[in-house]
Design an enzyme around this catalytic site. Structure first.
Site, PDB file in Angstrom:
ATOM      1  N   THR A 102     -16.945   2.950  11.065  1.00 27.92           N
ATOM      2  CA  THR A 102     -16.301   3.768  10.456  1.00 27.92           C
ATOM      3  C   THR A 102     -16.578   3.707   9.054  1.00 27.92           C
ATOM      4  OG1 THR A 102     -14.593   3.791  12.389  1.00 27.92           O
ATOM      5  CG2 THR A 102     -13.934   4.850  10.260  1.00 27.92           C
ATOM      6  N   THR A 103     -16.668   2.816   8.448  1.00 31.07           N
ATOM      7  CA  THR A 103     -16.609   2.619   6.966  1.00 31.07           C
ATOM      8  C   THR A 103     -18.180   2.974   6.607  1.00 31.07           C
ATOM      9  OG1 THR A 103     -15.085   0.792   6.958  1.00 31.07           O
ATOM     10  CG2 THR A 103     -16.320   0.983   4.968  1.00 31.07           C
ATOM     11  N   TYR A 163     -11.862  12.326  20.729  1.00 27.41           N
ATOM     12  CA  TYR A 163     -11.616  13.996  20.971  1.00 27.41           C
ATOM     13  C   TYR A 163     -11.597  14.165  22.540  1.00 27.41           C
ATOM     14  CZ  TYR A 163     -12.672  18.915  21.125  1.00 27.41           C
ATOM     15  OH  TYR A 163     -12.515  20.438  21.256  1.00 27.41           O
ATOM     16  N   TYR A 166     -13.537  -1.577  20.417  1.00 32.04           N
ATOM     17  CA  TYR A 166     -12.868  -1.108  18.809  1.00 32.04           C
ATOM     18  C   TYR A 166     -11.768  -0.228  19.361  1.00 32.04           C
ATOM     19  CZ  TYR A 166     -12.999   0.876  14.181  1.00 32.04           C
ATOM     20  OH  TYR A 166     -12.836   1.194  13.010  1.00 32.04           O
ATOM     21  N   ARG A 211      -7.753   7.104  14.888  1.00 29.93           N
ATOM     22  CA  ARG A 211      -8.953   7.524  14.838  1.00 29.93           C
ATOM     23  C   ARG A 211      -9.431   8.393  16.021  1.00 29.93           C
ATOM     24  NH1 ARG A 211     -12.375   8.292   9.861  1.00 29.93           N
ATOM     25  NH2 ARG A 211     -11.576   6.497   8.415  1.00 29.93           N
ATOM     26  N   LYS A 249     -12.114  -5.652  18.411  1.00 28.76           N
ATOM     27  CA  LYS A 249     -11.541  -5.331  17.000  1.00 28.76           C
ATOM     28  C   LYS A 249     -10.088  -4.466  17.003  1.00 28.76           C
ATOM     29  CE  LYS A 249     -12.630  -2.814  12.814  1.00 28.76           C
ATOM     30  NZ  LYS A 249     -13.629  -1.920  11.995  1.00 28.76           N
ATOM     31  N   ILE A 256     -12.597  -7.583  10.436  1.00 26.21           N
ATOM     32  CA  ILE A 256     -13.648  -6.897  10.291  1.00 26.21           C
ATOM     33  C   ILE A 256     -13.134  -6.133   9.100  1.00 26.21           C
ATOM     34  CG2 ILE A 256     -15.144  -5.199  11.394  1.00 26.21           C
ATOM     35  CD1 ILE A 256     -15.054  -6.579  13.925  1.00 26.21           C
TER      36      ILE A 256
END
Length: 294
Positions: free
Chosen positions: A46-47, A109, A135, A140, A163, A205
């Site tokens: 994401t980052t 989505y 994850y 998100r 994570k 993380i």
């Protein structure tokens, strides 16, 4: 990877003024991390803004990170997609490029039902030969990995951990019984890394580690080595900076912070854009208080 613990940086992807990937700055970030004791590098998460990058750019960044890290620490690549077929294709490509592990995400989505989420993640784990980290980031994705699905997925020989970024300590506690030699938890929230390590997490993380890699490594190492008081002190003292690093959507603030440190330029791809002036001012103040700026 089976022994991975400590601070794994969720590395940003720096861009040039023309929007292309700034590989010179990326090399600088890699060296900054390794020199300061980072235990692992996650690229294309994401980052890393991979959601605005082409598959060709993703591959080039992955190849560059693997080559420039050169085996000094493990490299994990985020191969997530809401399309299972695409996530598998990306995972196989990154495996071929030499990453040590993969970060695989729930189907944002389109979301899917319980069985669909399980199959989405298990299909990728079935198709690769390297360790996968689940994850879980419902904020998100709009969906999460349930405790029941976590139980099923933890049994997969290629799934080594999660994570956990739901920011829900109670949920983390509900799956903590899965933690063991074959399945690890990593905090996906900088602000609660120590609380999750108290439940058995192996580290974090981290977005925060982009700017203070040595300190985040020290916090994790202190807790894992039994110095819980030192870990607690670092966690609490770091809260103002962590808050500032998430004062706008990630990775906008952390890229601005790295730019103020002279490591990259604060360039983004739409829909991400530069910070508001008020948020930038608050970030700068937090960085000064943390000793990152004069």
């Amino acid at each position: 990877m089976q022994h991975l613990e400590g601070s794994i940086v969720a590395l940003v992807t720096p861009f040039n003024d023309d929007g292309s990937v700034d590989f010179e700055a990326l090399d600088r970030l890699i060296e900054f991390q390794i020199e300061n004791g980072t235990d692992g590098i996650l690229t294309l998460g994401t980052t890393g803004e991979s959601s605005t990058m082409s598959h060709e750019e993703d591959n080039e960044v992955c190849r560059f990170v693997v080559e420039h890290v050169g085996g000094r620490v493990p490299v994990i690549a985020g191969s997530g997609s809401n399309s299972t077929e695409t996530m598998l294709e990306k995972s196989l490509a990154y495996q071929k490029l030499g990453v040590n592990g993969l970060l695989i995400i729930t189907p944002y989505y389109n979301k899917a039902n319980e069985e669909g989420i399980y199959r989405h993640l298990a299909t990728v784990a079935d198709g690769v030969d390297i360790p996968c980290i689940l994850y879980n980031i419902p904020g998100r994705c709009g969906c999460s990995i349930s405790a029941a699905n976590m139980e099923r997925l933890a049994q997969h020989p290629h799934i080594m951990g999660v994570k956990e970024a739901s920011a829900n300590v109670a949920f983390a506690a509900s799956i903590a019984h899965l933690i063991g030699p074959e399945f690890r938890m990593f905090s996906g929230e900088d602000g609660i890394a120590v609380p999750l390590m108290s439940l058995g997490a192996s580290g974090v993380i981290s977005v925060w580690a982009n700017v203070q890699p040595a300190l985040v490594h020290e916090m994790c190492r202190a807790y894992l080595d039994g110095d819980t008081q030192r870990a607690r002190e670092i966690q609490i003292a770091g809260q103002p900076l962590v808050h500032a690093l998430f004062s706008e959507v990630n990775p906008i603030p952390v890229k601005e912070a790295l730019a103020q440190m002279g490591l990259i330029k604060a360039n983004y791809r739409l829909p991400l854009c530069p910070m508001s002036e008020s948020a930038r001012s608050g970030l700068s103040q937090a960085m000064k208080e943390a000793g990152l700026l004069a």
